[in-house]
Design a protein around this motif. Structure first.
Motif, short mmCIF file in Angstrom:
data_model
loop_
_atom_site.label_atom_id
_atom_site.label_comp_id
_atom_site.label_asym_id
_atom_site.label_seq_id
_atom_site.Cartn_x
_atom_site.Cartn_y
_atom_site.Cartn_z
N SER A 108 56.06 46.44 35.51
CA SER A 108 54.83 47.47 35.16
C SER A 108 55.00 48.66 35.84
N ASP A 146 51.76 41.73 33.63
CA ASP A 146 53.16 41.34 33.51
C ASP A 146 53.78 40.24 33.58
N GLN A 166 42.61 40.35 28.10
CA GLN A 166 43.81 40.68 28.70
C GLN A 166 45.04 39.43 28.44
N VAL A 172 47.57 44.90 30.40
CA VAL A 172 48.81 43.99 30.23
C VAL A 172 49.16 43.14 31.52
N LEU A 231 53.60 38.12 30.72
CA LEU A 231 54.64 38.60 29.55
C LEU A 231 55.78 38.34 29.86
N THR A 290 48.12 40.30 26.01
CA THR A 290 49.48 39.94 26.64
C THR A 290 50.31 38.73 25.76
#
Lengths: 463, 316
Positions: free
Chosen positions: B86, B73, B304, B71, B76, B308
């Motif tokens: 995170s 961050d 990734q 993920v 996101l 995400t």
């Protein structure tokens, strides 16, 4: 079950409480049960081997005591030796022997020779086999009476503080203490706690951190500089010392807790001022075993100089191979045998060197220099890897830059070792007041928690 | 042995662990210091959760390496236009992650996203290969205790004891091969080759039975309690199974030659339903081709980004 594991902490706590609360006659049963649980903590199936060894040597001892006819006594002795050494040979050397005659994949065997491989060998097999052998030989020689109680004998073989990596106990050291344990006292218990804590410190803080420095250096010998390899070899010997003596010190602490004083296994070997002193101070109980049961029967020092030299080299080669089936271990033993034999011959011909200013330091430096090649071969996974390491060390390959972390670790190790030899007593806690006891124990606890590296198996467990 | 001496010495050792660290843990500077550790460690995660100020509508991402690596961050946060923190920890099963519950209660995020690897919800024991005296044992114990107990003093004291242990582990974690900048590490920038994949699949094969999550386990119990306590503060817990390599998905396992993966997904969905958590499945997250995987259980940089983005869409 490692001494540094939480599961061992649980077993120890239960055993301590049980021994404390149970009637005196049940104490041996509790210790025996705890020892078997401890051993089963690795792999329950290996208990069977321990029981076979116990049963064979108990029976051999009892029969040897009754039997008066020399040929039968000899047959009983060799029967016991055959079973014990047979088991040892099968688990440690069988694959190697098959590979030597071309019946086994050599690559697989070679991979197992690496000192850090911890595989299918029952933990502590060599230690308890040698211990039971010493008992049977002593009964055969009528140096020790056969033990009547099977529980006592089983406890002698399996006594958990020293079951996995010694110190190797003689019957004459163990049974009198079992029959008449010393009365419990605060001083004795403090000494036991101190020994355990110091041993834990040596293992978790010193040995495991040194391992972190050494492993990358020897992971790819051809990529490390000669200076790093030489330094790594010295650090490795420090690691082995701290690891093994740490275990022995913890074992002595635990033994003392349960009323058994175990013998010392090390006497500051890294500060030895010559090869003979080094031999006397390293793995002392095993050296004594080889002296009494191999060297003396071969003729010991009573023969001519060449025969004495041969005896020394035979003993040391066996000592090397005792560590495992591998050419590196044999080379380690042979090299040390040559050093020991040559030193003895020097003393025989020329006597001890005269005293001069700085003689101990010169002797120490010489000893370290002589030890270095054996540390390289002991750490290497194969003779070929050791060869590469020697070549790079001798040619100063890879430049002259020093790995400073290693240098600092080495100097620190040496300084603490020297301080301990000059100043440290093993029963210090017993003689301190409460504030100092709290400070010392708190300090040791913090050092272990903060600076302990990730715990590895004890190096000597695999031997 | 002398019983009173032994008891006194034990008390000193326990005191050495508990009391000073209790003081340390209650000091705010400790959390700033812990937050300065590398991402992916317990230290950094708990330090970040406790040190940084509360933010409105925050999303906290928890989980093991799949949360730390898979993920992204900042990406996101940009997609959601919400702050994202995170707090994933490499190799941490859910029972260990659960130790952050008190910190989450104090922080009061709006959403807690728990990304679970294939065995994270079942496994709650130290890796046998690492042998003993592993600080993770202490973490597990502390995590379990924090959840089980509402006794703030004792929980804080035990948590404090673990501060020293956690510091020690931080040193070890920083030495992890994936070292600084997990996502930039070469291991996660390219697709795994076939030989490497085959070897890793062999490694996973005997462990697939664990991933079917049969029976109850400490991680599942820990997640149930954590989810309940998050609901109590008005936070939404979301359970997200991490993407897996198609060849791992196709492996037979879980006993008797049956495919393990449908059973695994079904059980994860059941756990979410039973604990009142929201669940994101393949329908929301999509499927991932082999070139998105750096190993059977971790994504490459492209994977990734894809994962995400899918999370962002699902949360929006």
């Amino acid at each position: 079950m490692l001494f540094t594991s939480l599961s061992f902490g649980g077993l120890l706590a239960v055993t301590v409480v049980a021994v404390k609360l149970a009637p005196a006659r049940a104490r041996r049963w509790i210790l025996l049960l705890a020892s078997w649980v401890f051993y089963a903590g690795w792999e329950p199936k290996w208990l069977l081997l321990l029981w076979i060894s116990t049963a064979v040597d108990y029976a051999a001892g009892r029969l040897l005591e009754r039997e008066q006819r020399a040929p039968w006594r000899k047959a009983l002795l060799f029967g016991s030796l055959g079973v014990n050494l047979g088991i040892l040979f099968f688990y440690k050397y069988w694959d190697f022997a098959l590979a030597l005659v071309g019946l086994h994949d050599w690559g697989e065997v070679a991979a197992r020779q690496s000192f850090h491989v911890y595989g299918d060998i029952p933990p502590g097999l060599s230690f308890y086999t040698f211990q039971t052998l010493s008992y049977t030989i002593d009964v055969y020689r009528r140096k020790h009476p056969a033990v009547k109680s099977p529980v006592d004998f089983a406890l002698y073989v399996a006594f958990f503080p020293q079951l996995i990596a010694g110190p190797i106990l003689r019957a004459s050291e163990f049974f009198p203490q079992l029959a008449a344990p010393p009365p419990p006292s605060a001083a004795r218990t403090w000494a036991a706690i101190e020994l355990f804590a110091v041993g834990l410190f040596k293992k978790v803080v010193v040995a495991d951190n040194l391992g972190l420095l050494v492993d990358p250096i020897y992971a790819d010998t051809s990529a490390s500089s000669g200076i790093a390899l030489a330094l790594g070899a010295l650090l490795f010997w420090g690691q082995v010392y701290a690891d093994f003596s740490g275990y022995s010190t913890m074992a002595r602490g635990l033994g003392k807790l349960f009323g058994v004083d175990l013998p010392r296994n090390f006497d500051f070997p890294l500060l030895a001022t010559g090869p003979l002193e080094y031999r006397r101070s390293w793995h002392m109980t095993m050296s004594a075993w080889f002296r009494d049961y191999v060297f003396h029967p071969l003729g010991g020092m009573r023969a001519g100089p060449w025969r004495v030299a041969l005896n020394i080299m035979i003993v040391w080669t066996l000592f090397g191979v005792w560590h495992g089936a591998g050419f590196t271990f044999a080379a380690w033993g042979l090299y040390n045998g040559v050093i020991q034999a040559a030193t003895r011959e020097w003393y025989r011909r020329f006597g001890a060197p005269p005293d001069f200013f700085g003689k101990p330091v010169a002797g120490w430096a010489l000893n370290i220099g002589l030890m270095l090649p054996s540390a390289v071969v002991f750490r290497s996974a194969s003779l070929a890897q050791a060869g590469v390491a020697y070549e790079r060390i001798l040619t100063f390959a890879g430049g002259a830059s020093l790995p400073w972390a290693g240098v600092i670790a080495l100097v620190g190790l040496g300084a603490v070792h020297l301080w301990a030899k000059l100043r440290y007593d093993e029963d210090r806690l017993a003689h301190l007041g409460w504030p100092a006891r709290i400070a010392l124990l708190t300090g040791l606890t913090w050092l272990v928690v903060l600076f302990g590296a990730q715990t590895r198996p004890f190096v000597y467990f695999q031997f | 042995m002398h019983g009173r001496t032994l008891a006194a010495a034990s008390s000193v050792v326990i005191g050495a662990l508990l009391l000073p660290s209790l003081v340390l843990e209650r000091h705010p500077a400790v959390w700033d210091w812990l937050a300065s550790f590398r991402p992916g460690t317990f230290q950094a995660a708990e330090g970040a959760l406790r040190a940084s100020p509360h933010r409105e509508r925050e999303v906290v991402v928890l989980g093991s390496s799949v949360a730390v690596i898979d993920v992204i961050d900042p990406a996101l946060a940009a997609m959601l236009d919400r702050p994202v923190l995170s707090a994933g920890v490499m190799a941490a099963p859910v029972c260990a992650t659960a130790m952050f519950t008190p910190a989450l209660e104090a922080r009061r995020p709006e959403t807690v996203l728990l990304v679970v690897g294939m065995r994270d919800l079942d496994r709650c024991r130290p890796n046998p290969g690492r042998l003993a005296f592993d600080p993770e044992i202490a973490w597990h114990a502390i995590g379990a205790w924090r959840l089980a107990s509402d006794d703030t003093w004792l929980a804080a004291a035990l948590g404090g004891a673990s501060t020293l242990v956690r510091h020690r582990a931080a040193v070890r974690m920083i030495g992890h091969p994936a070292g600084p900048g997990w996502r930039l590490h070469p291991r996660y920038t390219g697709r795994i080759d076939d030989d490497g994949l085959a070897g890793q699949l062999d490694w996973h094969a005997p462990r697939l039975r664990d991933a079917t999550l049969d029976g109850d386990g400490p991680s599942r119990r820990a997640f149930a309690r954590m989810s309940a306590r998050l609901r109590a503060i008005g936070a939404e817990a979301i359970l997200v199974p991490a993407p897996l390599h198609p060849r791992l998905v196709a492996s037979t396992g879980g006993g008797a030659g049956t495919s393990w993966h449908p059973a695994h997904l079904r059980r994860v969905a059941e756990i979410a339903r039973d604990t009142g958590a929201r669940h994101l499945g393949a329908a929301e997250l999509g499927e991932y081709p082999p070139e998105d995987f750096a190993d059977p259980t971790h994504l490459t940089a492209s994977g990734q980004r894809r994962f995400t983005a899918a999370l962002g869409r699902a949360l929006r």
